[in-house]
Scaffold this motif. Structure first.
Motif, PDB file in Angstrom:
ATOM      1  N   ASP A  99       0.816  -1.212   0.000  1.00  0.00           N
ATOM      2  CA  ASP A  99       0.000   0.000   0.000  1.00  0.00           C
ATOM      3  C   ASP A  99       0.855   1.271   0.000  1.00  0.00           C
ATOM      4  OD1 ASP A  99       0.580  -0.980   2.687  1.00  0.00           O
ATOM      5  OD2 ASP A  99      -0.755   0.553   3.473  1.00  0.00           O
ATOM      6  N   PRO A 100       0.349   2.268  -0.721  1.00  0.00           N
ATOM      7  CA  PRO A 100      -0.909   2.309  -1.467  1.00  0.00           C
ATOM      8  C   PRO A 100      -0.746   1.734  -2.875  1.00  0.00           C
ATOM      9  CG  PRO A 100       0.121   4.459  -1.551  1.00  0.00           C
ATOM     10  CD  PRO A 100       1.006   3.588  -0.700  1.00  0.00           C
ATOM     11  N   ARG A 101      -1.747   1.036  -3.335  1.00  0.00           N
ATOM     12  CA  ARG A 101      -1.730   0.451  -4.677  1.00  0.00           C
ATOM     13  C   ARG A 101      -2.728   1.207  -5.549  1.00  0.00           C
ATOM     14  NH1 ARG A 101      -2.704  -5.850  -5.175  1.00  0.00           N
ATOM     15  NH2 ARG A 101      -0.450  -5.958  -4.904  1.00  0.00           N
ATOM     16  N   GLY A 102      -2.279   1.568  -6.743  1.00  0.00           N
ATOM     17  CA  GLY A 102      -3.156   2.256  -7.682  1.00  0.00           C
ATOM     18  C   GLY A 102      -2.533   3.510  -8.267  1.00  0.00           C
ATOM     19  N   TYR A 103      -1.419   3.950  -7.714  1.00  0.00           N
ATOM     20  CA  TYR A 103      -0.622   5.066  -8.229  1.00  0.00           C
ATOM     21  C   TYR A 103       0.769   4.894  -7.632  1.00  0.00           C
ATOM     22  CZ  TYR A 103      -1.688   6.882  -3.599  1.00  0.00           C
ATOM     23  OH  TYR A 103      -1.837   6.998  -2.241  1.00  0.00           O
ATOM     24  N   THR A 104       1.728   5.652  -8.130  1.00  0.00           N
ATOM     25  CA  THR A 104       3.087   5.542  -7.581  1.00  0.00           C
ATOM     26  C   THR A 104       3.342   6.670  -6.591  1.00  0.00           C
ATOM     27  OG1 THR A 104       4.190   6.914  -9.236  1.00  0.00           O
ATOM     28  CG2 THR A 104       3.881   4.557  -9.771  1.00  0.00           C
ATOM     29  N   MET A 105       4.205   6.396  -5.647  1.00  0.00           N
ATOM     30  CA  MET A 105       4.555   7.428  -4.677  1.00  0.00           C
ATOM     31  C   MET A 105       5.363   8.537  -5.330  1.00  0.00           C
ATOM     32  SD  MET A 105       3.017   6.942  -1.866  1.00  0.00           S
ATOM     33  CE  MET A 105       3.869   8.280  -1.015  1.00  0.00           C
ATOM     34  N   ASP A 106       6.148   8.233  -6.351  1.00  0.00           N
ATOM     35  CA  ASP A 106       6.875   9.297  -7.053  1.00  0.00           C
ATOM     36  C   ASP A 106       5.892  10.280  -7.691  1.00  0.00           C
ATOM     37  OD1 ASP A 106       9.420   8.452  -6.373  1.00  0.00           O
ATOM     38  OD2 ASP A 106       9.682   7.255  -8.193  1.00  0.00           O
ATOM     39  N   TRP A 107       4.806   9.749  -8.260  1.00  0.00           N
ATOM     40  CA  TRP A 107       3.766  10.602  -8.840  1.00  0.00           C
ATOM     41  C   TRP A 107       3.144  11.496  -7.772  1.00  0.00           C
ATOM     42  CZ3 TRP A 107      -1.506  10.533  -7.707  1.00  0.00           C
ATOM     43  CH2 TRP A 107      -2.328  11.294  -8.566  1.00  0.00           C
ATOM     44  N   LEU A 108       2.820  10.903  -6.620  1.00  0.00           N
ATOM     45  CA  LEU A 108       2.214  11.682  -5.537  1.00  0.00           C
ATOM     46  C   LEU A 108       3.191  12.730  -5.015  1.00  0.00           C
ATOM     47  CD1 LEU A 108      -0.127  12.215  -3.590  1.00  0.00           C
ATOM     48  CD2 LEU A 108       0.831  10.441  -2.091  1.00  0.00           C
ATOM     49  N   ARG A 109       4.454  12.341  -4.826  1.00  0.00           N
ATOM     50  CA  ARG A 109       5.433  13.314  -4.329  1.00  0.00           C
ATOM     51  C   ARG A 109       5.616  14.479  -5.301  1.00  0.00           C
ATOM     52  NH1 ARG A 109       7.844   8.672  -1.595  1.00  0.00           N
ATOM     53  NH2 ARG A 109       8.747   7.966  -3.556  1.00  0.00           N
ATOM     54  N   GLU A 110       5.548  14.187  -6.593  1.00  0.00           N
ATOM     55  CA  GLU A 110       5.664  15.277  -7.575  1.00  0.00           C
ATOM     56  C   GLU A 110       4.524  16.270  -7.409  1.00  0.00           C
ATOM     57  OE1 GLU A 110       5.971  15.974 -12.401  1.00  0.00           O
ATOM     58  OE2 GLU A 110       6.130  13.947 -11.598  1.00  0.00           O
ATOM     59  N   ARG A 111       3.313  15.755  -7.210  1.00  0.00           N
ATOM     60  CA  ARG A 111       2.164  16.636  -6.992  1.00  0.00           C
ATOM     61  C   ARG A 111       2.320  17.453  -5.704  1.00  0.00           C
ATOM     62  NH1 ARG A 111      -3.629  14.026  -8.606  1.00  0.00           N
ATOM     63  NH2 ARG A 111      -4.220  15.762  -7.246  1.00  0.00           N
ATOM     64  N   ILE A 112       2.800  16.798  -4.653  1.00  0.00           N
ATOM     65  CA  ILE A 112       2.997  17.501  -3.382  1.00  0.00           C
ATOM     66  C   ILE A 112       4.066  18.574  -3.542  1.00  0.00           C
ATOM     67  CG2 ILE A 112       3.801  17.233  -0.999  1.00  0.00           C
ATOM     68  CD1 ILE A 112       2.563  14.335  -1.177  1.00  0.00           C
ATOM     69  N   GLY A 113       5.152  18.223  -4.240  1.00  0.00           N
ATOM     70  CA  GLY A 113       6.222  19.193  -4.462  1.00  0.00           C
ATOM     71  C   GLY A 113       5.711  20.419  -5.214  1.00  0.00           C
ATOM     72  N   ASP A 114       4.884  20.204  -6.234  1.00  0.00           N
ATOM     73  CA  ASP A 114       4.306  21.333  -6.976  1.00  0.00           C
ATOM     74  C   ASP A 114       3.442  22.195  -6.074  1.00  0.00           C
ATOM     75  OD1 ASP A 114       5.560  20.516  -9.293  1.00  0.00           O
ATOM     76  OD2 ASP A 114       3.778  19.550 -10.148  1.00  0.00           O
ATOM     77  N   ARG A 115       2.693  21.566  -5.193  1.00  0.00           N
ATOM     78  CA  ARG A 115       1.827  22.323  -4.284  1.00  0.00           C
ATOM     79  C   ARG A 115       2.638  23.139  -3.283  1.00  0.00           C
ATOM     80  NH1 ARG A 115      -3.201  22.909  -2.340  1.00  0.00           N
ATOM     81  NH2 ARG A 115      -4.021  21.695  -4.057  1.00  0.00           N
ATOM     82  N   LEU A 116       3.785  22.644  -2.900  1.00  0.00           N
ATOM     83  CA  LEU A 116       4.602  23.333  -1.899  1.00  0.00           C
ATOM     84  C   LEU A 116       5.420  24.494  -2.474  1.00  0.00           C
ATOM     85  CD1 LEU A 116       5.909  20.270   0.141  1.00  0.00           C
ATOM     86  CD2 LEU A 116       4.235  21.973   0.901  1.00  0.00           C
ATOM     87  N   LYS A 117       5.449  24.621  -3.814  1.00  0.00           N
ATOM     88  CA  LYS A 117       6.249  25.700  -4.432  1.00  0.00           C
ATOM     89  C   LYS A 117       5.658  27.062  -4.136  1.00  0.00           C
ATOM     90  CE  LYS A 117       8.165  22.914  -8.130  1.00  0.00           C
ATOM     91  NZ  LYS A 117       8.083  22.514  -9.543  1.00  0.00           N
TER      92      LYS A 117
END
Length: 196
Positions: free
Chosen positions: A178-196
């Motif tokens: 877990d989590p299954r259904g997306y990658t953590m690298d994908w999620l971290r990229e989204r989080i990184g964009d939000r934190l900019k």
């Protein structure tokens, strides 16, 4: 080292990120602090529940199971994108994992393979359980993924962390998926964009 957020600061951080929040009665003092330390905290861990049904999933994460008392996380993110607060303090969600991974999280470096279970993660990670069967087929609605991104970013922002402080259970404990259904690298990229 980061001191864990108080219940009020935890809720405020999530609300400031624009999240829809539901509070389970008593969440502010619901924890496993009597079983060990809570903190210092170093990151956020993401899980899927392996369940369906918002109400029963939230109740399970609050109460726990016969073999594992609750809370099983700090927040449950249901399919509609609501973050249900179920605990504040030490929670039974991370379990034993790889100390090398913890050191990489603290240093905010790329994660090594998780090949040991030699370190208790419960004192060191906030946990979000996401309502999902975890079979690779159960969909992840956009509202739920957006809420997960916002929730993780909120805690990173509150502690001055980068997206490297957010990991999946599968990156912490050998054998977990877990989590299954997306990658953590994908999620971290989204989080990184939000934190900019």
């Amino acid at each position: 080292m980061s001191v864990p957020l108080s219940a009020a600061r935890f809720r405020h951080a999530l609300a400031a990120e624009g999240l829809r929040i539901a509070e389970v009665a008593g969440w502010e003092t619901h924890n496993r602090n009597g079983k060990g330390p809570w903190g210092p905290v170093h990151g956020v861990m993401v899980h899927h529940t392996g369940t369906s049904g918002a109400d029963s999933t939230v109740q399970l994460c609050y109460d726990g199971r016969p073999d594992l008392p609750g809370p099983l996380c700090h927040g449950v993110i249901t399919k509609d994108g609501t973050v249900h607060l179920v605990g504040c303090g030490r929670a039974n969600h991370a379990g034993l994992g790889d100390g090398d991974v913890l050191r990489a999280v603290i240093a905010e470096k790329r994660l090594p393979p998780d090949n040991e279970a030699d370190t208790d993660g419960n004192p060191h990670f906030y946990g979000f359980e996401c309502e999902n069967l975890g079979d690779g087929k159960d969909p992840w609605p956009p509202a739920q993924l957006a809420a997960l991104e916002k929730a993780a970013a909120a805690l990173c922002r509150a502690h001055g962390w980068t997206e490297r402080s957010v990991i999946g259970h599968l990156e912490w404990q050998p054998g977990k998926v877990d989590p299954r259904g997306y990658t953590m690298d994908w999620l971290r990229e989204r989080i990184g964009d939000r934190l900019k």
